[in-house]
Design an enzyme around this catalytic site. Sequence first.
Site, PDB file in Angstrom:
ATOM      1  N   THR A   1       0.878  -1.314  -0.203  1.00  0.00           N
ATOM      2  CA  THR A   1      -0.043  -0.239   0.147  1.00  0.00           C
ATOM      3  C   THR A   1       0.909   1.273   0.109  1.00  0.00           C
ATOM      4  O   THR A   1       0.351   2.324  -0.394  1.00  0.00           O
ATOM      5  CB  THR A   1      -0.865  -0.190   1.146  1.00  0.00           C
ATOM      6  OG1 THR A   1      -0.265  -0.050   2.457  1.00  0.00           O
ATOM      7  CG2 THR A   1      -1.849  -1.204   1.198  1.00  0.00           C
TER       8      THR A   1
ATOM      9  N   ASP B   1       0.280  -3.609  18.473  1.00  0.00           N
ATOM     10  CA  ASP B   1       0.068  -3.137  17.156  1.00  0.00           C
ATOM     11  C   ASP B   1       0.821  -1.733  17.286  1.00  0.00           C
ATOM     12  O   ASP B   1       0.275  -0.769  16.619  1.00  0.00           O
ATOM     13  CB  ASP B   1      -1.144  -3.322  16.604  1.00  0.00           C
ATOM     14  CG  ASP B   1      -1.258  -2.735  15.203  1.00  0.00           C
ATOM     15  OD1 ASP B   1      -0.178  -3.006  14.430  1.00  0.00           O
ATOM     16  OD2 ASP B   1      -2.497  -2.683  14.561  1.00  0.00           O
TER      17      ASP B   1
ATOM     18  N   ASN C   1      -1.381   7.837  12.975  1.00  0.00           N
ATOM     19  CA  ASN C   1      -1.132   6.794  12.132  1.00  0.00           C
ATOM     20  C   ASN C   1      -0.272   7.035  10.890  1.00  0.00           C
ATOM     21  O   ASN C   1       0.441   7.879  10.889  1.00  0.00           O
ATOM     22  CB  ASN C   1      -2.387   5.966  11.806  1.00  0.00           C
ATOM     23  CG  ASN C   1      -2.233   4.372  11.765  1.00  0.00           C
ATOM     24  OD1 ASN C   1      -1.401   4.030  10.787  1.00  0.00           O
ATOM     25  ND2 ASN C   1      -3.107   3.607  12.089  1.00  0.00           N
TER      26      ASN C   1
ATOM     27  N   VAL D   1      -8.294   1.600   7.413  1.00  0.00           N
ATOM     28  CA  VAL D   1      -8.743   0.448   8.596  1.00  0.00           C
ATOM     29  C   VAL D   1      -9.582   0.927   9.575  1.00  0.00           C
ATOM     30  O   VAL D   1     -10.431   0.156   9.954  1.00  0.00           O
ATOM     31  CB  VAL D   1      -7.438  -0.113   9.184  1.00  0.00           C
ATOM     32  CG1 VAL D   1      -6.796   1.028   9.959  1.00  0.00           C
ATOM     33  CG2 VAL D   1      -7.704  -1.199  10.134  1.00  0.00           C
TER      34      VAL D   1
ATOM     35  N   CYS E   1     -30.452  31.161 -35.229  1.00  0.00           N
ATOM     36  CA  CYS E   1     -30.297  29.790 -34.826  1.00  0.00           C
ATOM     37  C   CYS E   1     -29.633  29.350 -33.777  1.00  0.00           C
ATOM     38  O   CYS E   1     -30.126  28.280 -33.042  1.00  0.00           O
ATOM     39  CB  CYS E   1     -29.256  29.098 -36.111  1.00  0.00           C
ATOM     40  SG  CYS E   1     -29.708  29.495 -37.655  1.00  0.00           S
TER      41      CYS E   1
ATOM     42  N   ASN F   1       4.469  -3.767  13.502  1.00  0.00           N
ATOM     43  CA  ASN F   1       4.197  -4.708  14.563  1.00  0.00           C
ATOM     44  C   ASN F   1       4.447  -6.230  14.478  1.00  0.00           C
ATOM     45  O   ASN F   1       4.809  -6.584  13.227  1.00  0.00           O
ATOM     46  CB  ASN F   1       2.561  -4.789  15.095  1.00  0.00           C
ATOM     47  CG  ASN F   1       1.788  -5.040  14.003  1.00  0.00           C
ATOM     48  OD1 ASN F   1       1.595  -4.149  13.013  1.00  0.00           O
ATOM     49  ND2 ASN F   1       1.226  -6.518  13.937  1.00  0.00           N
TER      50      ASN F   1
ATOM     51  N   THR G   1       6.798  -5.458   9.297  1.00  0.00           N
ATOM     52  CA  THR G   1       6.771  -5.054   7.811  1.00  0.00           C
ATOM     53  C   THR G   1       6.901  -3.662   7.650  1.00  0.00           C
ATOM     54  O   THR G   1       6.631  -2.854   8.484  1.00  0.00           O
ATOM     55  CB  THR G   1       5.284  -5.395   7.291  1.00  0.00           C
ATOM     56  OG1 THR G   1       4.173  -4.813   8.243  1.00  0.00           O
ATOM     57  CG2 THR G   1       5.145  -6.932   7.233  1.00  0.00           C
TER      58      THR G   1
ATOM     59  N   HIS H   1     -29.680  25.686 -31.327  1.00  0.00           N
ATOM     60  CA  HIS H   1     -28.470  24.728 -32.038  1.00  0.00           C
ATOM     61  C   HIS H   1     -27.374  25.047 -31.473  1.00  0.00           C
ATOM     62  O   HIS H   1     -26.211  24.235 -31.748  1.00  0.00           O
ATOM     63  CB  HIS H   1     -28.845  24.732 -33.418  1.00  0.00           C
ATOM     64  CG  HIS H   1     -29.836  24.366 -33.982  1.00  0.00           C
ATOM     65  ND1 HIS H   1     -30.149  23.065 -33.925  1.00  0.00           N
ATOM     66  CD2 HIS H   1     -31.074  25.111 -34.790  1.00  0.00           C
ATOM     67  CE1 HIS H   1     -31.439  22.925 -34.682  1.00  0.00           C
ATOM     68  NE2 HIS H   1     -32.006  23.926 -34.897  1.00  0.00           N
TER      69      HIS H   1
ATOM     70  N   GLY I   1       1.362  -6.762   6.067  1.00  0.00           N
ATOM     71  CA  GLY I   1       0.536  -8.142   6.153  1.00  0.00           C
ATOM     72  C   GLY I   1       0.740  -8.822   7.509  1.00  0.00           C
ATOM     73  O   GLY I   1       0.621  -9.874   7.658  1.00  0.00           O
ATOM     74  N   ALA I   2       1.406  -7.828   8.307  1.00  0.00           N
ATOM     75  CA  ALA I   2       1.696  -8.439   9.867  1.00  0.00           C
ATOM     76  C   ALA I   2       0.384  -8.857  10.596  1.00  0.00           C
ATOM     77  O   ALA I   2       0.501  -9.720  11.468  1.00  0.00           O
ATOM     78  CB  ALA I   2       2.444  -7.643  10.683  1.00  0.00           C
ATOM     79  N   GLU I   3      -0.619  -8.432  10.349  1.00  0.00           N
ATOM     80  CA  GLU I   3      -1.734  -8.839  11.003  1.00  0.00           C
ATOM     81  C   GLU I   3      -2.253 -10.247  10.603  1.00  0.00           C
ATOM     82  O   GLU I   3      -2.805 -11.025  11.486  1.00  0.00           O
ATOM     83  CB  GLU I   3      -3.115  -7.871  10.560  1.00  0.00           C
ATOM     84  CG  GLU I   3      -3.171  -6.883  11.469  1.00  0.00           C
ATOM     85  CD  GLU I   3      -1.942  -5.773  11.561  1.00  0.00           C
ATOM     86  OE1 GLU I   3      -1.634  -5.369  10.477  1.00  0.00           O
ATOM     87  OE2 GLU I   3      -1.608  -5.753  12.457  1.00  0.00           O
TER      88      GLU I   3
END
Length: 696
Positions: free
Chosen positions: A202, A342, A429, A573, A630, A297, A277, A634, A218-220
């Site tokens: 991300t 975390d 964060n 999140v 016109c 974490n 990570t 138009h 991806g640590a969760e």
Amino acid sequence: MSPRLGACLGLCLAIAAGCGSEEGEAVAGGALAPEAVSPQERIRASTLGVDDARLAAAGSDAANWLTHGRTYAEDRYSPLDLVNAGNVADLRLAWSFPTGLQRGHEATSLVVDGVMYTTGSWSVVFALDATTGKLLWKWDPRVSHEVGRVVCCDVVNRGVALYRGRVYVGVLDGRLAALDAATGELDWEVVTVDQSLPYSITGAPRVVKGRIVIGNGGAELGVRGYVSAYDADTGELAWRTYTVPGNPSEPFESPALEVAAATWTGEEWWKVGGGGTVWDSMSYDPELDLLYVGTGNGSPWSKYIRSPGGGDNLYLSSILALDPDTGELRWHYQTTPGDSWDFTSTQQMILADLRIGGELRRVIMQAPKNGFFYVLDRETGELLSAEPYVEVTWARGVDLETGRPVLSGTAEYDEGIAVVKPTAYGGHNWHSMSYSPLTGLVYIPAQEIFGAYRMDAAYRYKPGEWNTGNDLRHYSILTRELVSGHLLAWDPVAQREVWRHPHGLPWNGGTLATAGNLVFQGTADGRFLALRADDGMLLWQSHHADTGIIAAPVTYRVDGVQYVSVVAGWGGVYALSAGDAAAAAGVESNGKVITYSVQEFSITPEIVEGAMAARDPATVAGNDAYHTYCFKCHGAGAIPGGVLPDVRESASRMGAGFVAVVREGLPGTSMPGFAQWLEDDEIREIAAYLKSRAER
Ligand code: CA
């Protein structure tokens, strides 16, 4: 100004300036007005010039925003002051670009010479004309939506890197892609992770010395953290540095990991992955030639499961200083030894030179999730100071002698529930903070949220699934009355709050500081604010987002106009998981890029006359008659508004029959006859005018 009017003005001005931009061309707008080269050639030439020297000097390149945190120091401070505390009240919407994507939008846009590069959810990349918002190209990596299941924190992306003619993006499914900055075509892509494991990307790539540096998350779910560097031209892997040790029965990848392994116990950690990570922040000091990365974490969260015999679990929740040529560790500082909450140290790291105790110190500053604001010597990693920037209950303070937190003892949860502040959402964060050398203040998107932690007594490793080792049901008790967020102006030398602006809700956007004595920030409830940087007075706010803003603003200058731009799109999140406390905040809708400027109304009679002359030379006689009889049905310039047929096309198709139709009218339609007002010769002149319009 409405977006449509803004775009129209951009086009009109381009025509008036004789730049030759026409409908259907890839580029319109004065910023990209070419001489004899195509827009793509101009962009290619412009972006090829973004090299190591340009990136190292990005701080003084006021017009552009060349790298994620604007500079290698990641200070998010712009020297532009055309928009300032005196005129920010005149800030108007210049343009708005809908990404067409839902879910969280977390990108910091880059801008070089009037072209903006940004991302939406699902790692989709957009190149826009930075003065009009016109889409130049879009690249969709077509991430399988199955990947969303193994992502902890929404299908977000925080932006791209730009280097020598290419745009680099980390893709949610673990790819790193290099695109042609002029066309958006894929030059190369590599898979940076084992895609059978729950890795995701991300964060924005960074460029250091010809290499693209990228981490992952991806640590969760359970992975082993690392950061990699790839050759910018070929995509070849230059080095990879793991942040936590692997299976201790196998050889260590580096001496640093052998040191780290002594701080882990048991065997559960390397089966689950260990974590650590590098999912967001990096900064670089070209003089010291040190690359700083922040680590996250543990996998699992709970140290009682992860490392049951205790230990600091290096290098979780740490700032790592690496040799950018080899990835070797030069020093480390761990903010939360043996983390169980975390408390990542992936939050932004700002490099600055501060006068501390009468001495100019080269420092690195971080406000990680754990609630302490850290100031370290960035050459050695020595802790200079650390004080709480939000309410902190897990530790009583940080010991300057040992560099370690003094634990309060109230946050352990090997038995029962521990109520802790801050929490996994962080006192702060990934939402970027900024530092103004003018005020000497750091502007932190701070938040007050508590967490209740309890071990999952029945925990067993589930490959590819959620593996925190925690019972997370307590999050359902969070309500908006129990949480809050604010913009915090922090003096990093005195380590104290100078002012705060309350937002009510947490999960607000990142900040931007400018030489105009301004701080900009978007909010969870969809406002975009400008505050006076020295005292926090609210000077201006807008409501164009229609969705929560969580990303950080940028500012840039094109043709003497300063723009302030932010990506909007509620998600991340907190929005996904905080239940009632999040439902009260932003609303989900299409993501968008919203851009403001202070502009005088600059259409003069000369510009209008010039635009008319360029469109319809006076020699075309039917022009007058058309615009007398016109045009009201138009369309001015014979351009239909989408209600009636296009008469430019009709006149060409009907040939000689056109005269009769205009004279007699078309029975069964709303077209009346004009015999009473127009001679046949005049009708033929109108036909000639329409044909000339059709040819144009
Ligand atoms: Ca985490």
